[in-house]
Design a protein around this motif. Sequence first.
Motif, PDB file in Angstrom:
ATOM      1  N   THR A  60       0.819  -1.213   0.000  1.00 11.37           N
ATOM      2  CA  THR A  60       0.000   0.000   0.000  1.00 11.37           C
ATOM      3  C   THR A  60       0.850   1.259   0.000  1.00 11.37           C
ATOM      4  OG1 THR A  60      -1.754  -1.164   1.191  1.00 11.37           O
ATOM      5  CG2 THR A  60      -1.831   1.248   1.182  1.00 11.37           C
ATOM      6  N   THR A  61       1.903   1.263   0.812  1.00  5.41           N
ATOM      7  CA  THR A  61       2.753   2.444   0.943  1.00  5.41           C
ATOM      8  C   THR A  61       4.046   2.347   0.136  1.00  5.41           C
ATOM      9  OG1 THR A  61       3.896   1.543   2.884  1.00  5.41           O
ATOM     10  CG2 THR A  61       1.873   2.803   3.278  1.00  5.41           C
ATOM     11  N   GLY A  62       4.369   1.138  -0.327  1.00  2.41           N
ATOM     12  CA  GLY A  62       5.625   0.948  -1.043  1.00  2.41           C
ATOM     13  C   GLY A  62       6.843   1.011  -0.152  1.00  2.41           C
ATOM     14  N   SER A  63       6.661   0.766   1.137  1.00  4.50           N
ATOM     15  CA  SER A  63       7.763   0.889   2.097  1.00  4.50           C
ATOM     16  C   SER A  63       8.039  -0.439   2.791  1.00  4.50           C
ATOM     17  CB  SER A  63       7.434   1.955   3.147  1.00  4.50           C
ATOM     18  OG  SER A  63       6.263   1.601   3.850  1.00  4.50           O
ATOM     19  N   VAL A  64       9.160  -0.483   3.507  1.00  5.76           N
ATOM     20  CA  VAL A  64       9.548  -1.680   4.257  1.00  5.76           C
ATOM     21  C   VAL A  64       8.765  -1.749   5.558  1.00  5.76           C
ATOM     22  CG1 VAL A  64      11.442  -2.868   5.427  1.00  5.76           C
ATOM     23  CG2 VAL A  64      11.862  -1.682   3.261  1.00  5.76           C
ATOM     24  N   ARG A  65       8.231  -2.915   5.873  1.00 12.97           N
ATOM     25  CA  ARG A  65       7.520  -3.139   7.144  1.00 12.97           C
ATOM     26  C   ARG A  65       8.562  -3.512   8.210  1.00 12.97           C
ATOM     27  NH1 ARG A  65       3.198  -7.584   6.389  1.00 12.97           N
ATOM     28  NH2 ARG A  65       2.701  -6.883   8.507  1.00 12.97           N
ATOM     29  N   PHE A  66       9.384  -2.547   8.586  1.00 11.21           N
ATOM     30  CA  PHE A  66      10.540  -2.882   9.404  1.00 11.21           C
ATOM     31  C   PHE A  66      10.143  -3.361  10.801  1.00 11.21           C
ATOM     32  CE2 PHE A  66      14.251  -1.769  12.080  1.00 11.21           C
ATOM     33  CZ  PHE A  66      15.161  -2.617  11.479  1.00 11.21           C
ATOM     34  N   GLU A  67       9.197  -2.712  11.414  1.00 13.62           N
ATOM     35  CA  GLU A  67       8.799  -3.134  12.758  1.00 13.62           C
ATOM     36  C   GLU A  67       8.240  -4.550  12.742  1.00 13.62           C
ATOM     37  OE1 GLU A  67       6.152  -0.333  14.515  1.00 13.62           O
ATOM     38  OE2 GLU A  67       7.618   1.304  14.542  1.00 13.62           O
ATOM     39  N   CYS A 125      21.178  -5.028  -1.101  1.00  6.53           N
ATOM     40  CA  CYS A 125      20.701  -3.753  -1.643  1.00  6.53           C
ATOM     41  C   CYS A 125      19.740  -4.060  -2.775  1.00  6.53           C
ATOM     42  CB  CYS A 125      21.873  -2.899  -2.163  1.00  6.53           C
ATOM     43  SG  CYS A 125      22.734  -3.630  -3.580  1.00  6.53           S
ATOM     44  N   CYS A 126      19.025  -3.047  -3.250  1.00  4.11           N
ATOM     45  CA  CYS A 126      18.168  -3.198  -4.440  1.00  4.11           C
ATOM     46  C   CYS A 126      17.275  -4.429  -4.319  1.00  4.11           C
ATOM     47  CB  CYS A 126      19.010  -3.275  -5.701  1.00  4.11           C
ATOM     48  SG  CYS A 126      20.155  -1.896  -5.937  1.00  4.11           S
ATOM     49  N   HIS A 127      16.441  -4.449  -3.289  1.00  2.00           N
ATOM     50  CA  HIS A 127      15.610  -5.616  -3.005  1.00  2.00           C
ATOM     51  C   HIS A 127      14.840  -6.069  -4.245  1.00  2.00           C
ATOM     52  CE1 HIS A 127      12.113  -7.848  -1.402  1.00  2.00           C
ATOM     53  NE2 HIS A 127      12.952  -8.211  -0.440  1.00  2.00           N
ATOM     54  N   ASN A 128      14.926  -7.362  -4.514  1.00  2.00           N
ATOM     55  CA  ASN A 128      14.210  -7.980  -5.633  1.00  2.00           C
ATOM     56  C   ASN A 128      13.099  -8.866  -5.063  1.00  2.00           C
ATOM     57  OD1 ASN A 128      13.371  -9.285  -7.951  1.00  2.00           O
ATOM     58  ND2 ASN A 128      15.330 -10.259  -8.381  1.00  2.00           N
ATOM     59  N   PRO A 129      11.818  -8.554  -5.289  1.00  2.00           N
ATOM     60  CA  PRO A 129      11.288  -7.798  -6.423  1.00  2.00           C
ATOM     61  C   PRO A 129      10.784  -6.394  -6.131  1.00  2.00           C
ATOM     62  CG  PRO A 129       9.549  -9.167  -5.521  1.00  2.00           C
ATOM     63  CD  PRO A 129      10.760  -9.384  -4.642  1.00  2.00           C
ATOM     64  N   THR A 130      10.976  -5.837  -4.938  1.00  4.08           N
ATOM     65  CA  THR A 130      10.239  -4.620  -4.594  1.00  4.08           C
ATOM     66  C   THR A 130      11.017  -3.329  -4.800  1.00  4.08           C
ATOM     67  OG1 THR A 130      10.936  -4.514  -2.269  1.00  4.08           O
ATOM     68  CG2 THR A 130       9.062  -5.955  -2.808  1.00  4.08           C
ATOM     69  N   GLY A 131      12.350  -3.371  -4.733  1.00  2.83           N
ATOM     70  CA  GLY A 131      13.142  -2.148  -4.818  1.00  2.83           C
ATOM     71  C   GLY A 131      13.192  -1.358  -3.527  1.00  2.83           C
ATOM     72  N   ALA A 132      12.513  -1.828  -2.489  1.00  2.00           N
ATOM     73  CA  ALA A 132      12.465  -1.121  -1.201  1.00  2.00           C
ATOM     74  C   ALA A 132      13.605  -1.612  -0.313  1.00  2.00           C
ATOM     75  CB  ALA A 132      11.119  -1.354  -0.520  1.00  2.00           C
ATOM     76  N   ASN A 133      14.478  -0.697   0.087  1.00  2.00           N
ATOM     77  CA  ASN A 133      15.671  -1.052   0.847  1.00  2.00           C
ATOM     78  C   ASN A 133      15.576  -0.611   2.301  1.00  2.00           C
ATOM     79  OD1 ASN A 133      16.932  -2.157  -1.395  1.00  2.00           O
ATOM     80  ND2 ASN A 133      17.974  -0.244  -1.922  1.00  2.00           N
ATOM     81  N   LEU A 134      16.374  -1.263   3.142  1.00  2.00           N
ATOM     82  CA  LEU A 134      16.533  -0.825   4.523  1.00  2.00           C
ATOM     83  C   LEU A 134      17.381   0.439   4.569  1.00  2.00           C
ATOM     84  CD1 LEU A 134      17.369  -4.248   6.247  1.00  2.00           C
ATOM     85  CD2 LEU A 134      15.139  -3.120   6.110  1.00  2.00           C
ATOM     86  N   THR A 135      17.089   1.309   5.518  1.00  2.00           N
ATOM     87  CA  THR A 135      17.925   2.484   5.745  1.00  2.00           C
ATOM     88  C   THR A 135      19.150   2.079   6.566  1.00  2.00           C
ATOM     89  OG1 THR A 135      16.839   3.078   7.820  1.00  2.00           O
ATOM     90  CG2 THR A 135      15.857   3.927   5.775  1.00  2.00           C
ATOM     91  N   ILE A 136      20.124   2.974   6.663  1.00  2.00           N
ATOM     92  CA  ILE A 136      21.312   2.697   7.472  1.00  2.00           C
ATOM     93  C   ILE A 136      20.921   2.466   8.936  1.00  2.00           C
ATOM     94  CG2 ILE A 136      23.432   3.701   8.373  1.00  2.00           C
ATOM     95  CD1 ILE A 136      23.660   2.635   5.533  1.00  2.00           C
ATOM     96  N   ALA A 137      19.990   3.272   9.428  1.00  2.00           N
ATOM     97  CA  ALA A 137      19.541   3.098  10.819  1.00  2.00           C
ATOM     98  C   ALA A 137      18.889   1.728  11.001  1.00  2.00           C
ATOM     99  CB  ALA A 137      18.566   4.213  11.190  1.00  2.00           C
ATOM    100  N   GLN A 138      18.126   1.296  10.017  1.00  2.00           N
ATOM    101  CA  GLN A 138      17.476  -0.012  10.109  1.00  2.00           C
ATOM    102  C   GLN A 138      18.485  -1.145  10.013  1.00  2.00           C
ATOM    103  OE1 GLN A 138      14.649   0.535   6.935  1.00  2.00           O
ATOM    104  NE2 GLN A 138      13.004   1.164   8.329  1.00  2.00           N
TER     105      GLN A 138
END
Length: 393
Positions: A150-157, A177-190
């Motif tokens: 829905t948001t195109g983001s990582v569900r980190f929690e 890096c460059c998550h396949n298939p979504t392209g959504a990556n973790l941040t440095i903090a994550q």
Amino acid sequence: MFENLVMPAPDAILSLMASYRADPRTDKIDLGVGVYKDETGKTPVMRAVREAEKRLAAHQDTKTYLGLAGDVAFNAAMIDLVFGPNADKARLRAVQTPGGSGALRLLADLLNRAKPGATVWHSDPTWPNHIPILQSAQLKTQAYPYFDATTGSVRFEAMIEALMSANAGDIVLLHGCCHNPTGANLTIAQWTALADLLVEKNLFPFIDLAYQGFGDGLEEDAAGLRIVAGKVPELCVAASCSKNFGVYRDRVGAAIIMARDEAAATIAFTQMGAVARVLYSMPPDHGAAVVGIILTDADLSRIWREELDETRQRMLRLRTGLADELRKQSNSDRFDFIAEHRGMFSRLGLEKAQVERLREEHGIYIVGDSRFNVAGLPEGRLDVLAKAIVSVL
């Protein structure tokens, strides 16, 4: 014998490629196959690769085996590329493999030798071939939440919460890096928080680094992996050269392990050779020799890095361009995440029926889960593509 076999389920991407080839429409668009394409629709041979191949042809004087570990110079250069020149080389070992897929399978078999039937946690979603490779090596698989469509983001929690339930000694498969298939990556903090969790729970990181240099840069794309390597006592990495060197058909990869100490690294390295002997015996030489020449020659390395920068910048322009056109056509920010993602892929968040309409009504071919290849975007027709996507919403 063969009468007992049944037809395997068709590979979705290969089936999509066949359908695309059979489509007579001249304005069709292929966004399915996962290879880099330039503005002409071709997958080019990099200038640095052409020059390195000339040097190899001029100076190579034998075609004999190199040994189970493959090209020693290539392996050393890959350790430097992935971990950086200041890494503790005494704890690191690498084996040349037939592509990144070969590295994944070799390491999966190695881990099964170390801990038979271990559980490997993988992202949901993940590259479709991850699970078959792991299961073929007799490892168990378990998914952790990763992507919010829905948001195109990582569900980190949610990801962290799931991994909190993992058992000590479990393996965690991560996209470097460059998550396949979504392209959504973790941040440095994550990445930092994840590394702390891996240490706290005594979990073993298994990092797939298939796209180093395709996201934010060679060093930036290895940053998360290096954060983890700086905290955990041991890990393994499957590195691919298919994308960042454009040597897809030459099958160039490296399986790298970081052990607790030099003695453990030596034992693991010997076991990696034993696994390779069973899987494919000796790795192919040509592509790895070419990559090794590039990485160990200052001029060729500079040319390659410049070419890789051009490739990455082009994909970033395409991402921004498509996001802008989709914002115009949809009059919403629904697809803005495309510009924020990195690498060759993103998911549009379409339903299967909408993906089928794109193919049938507009000749636009993307994978059923709405993953599309950024490098396949038609630079001069982004408005047409955006209009077609919005028309099926």
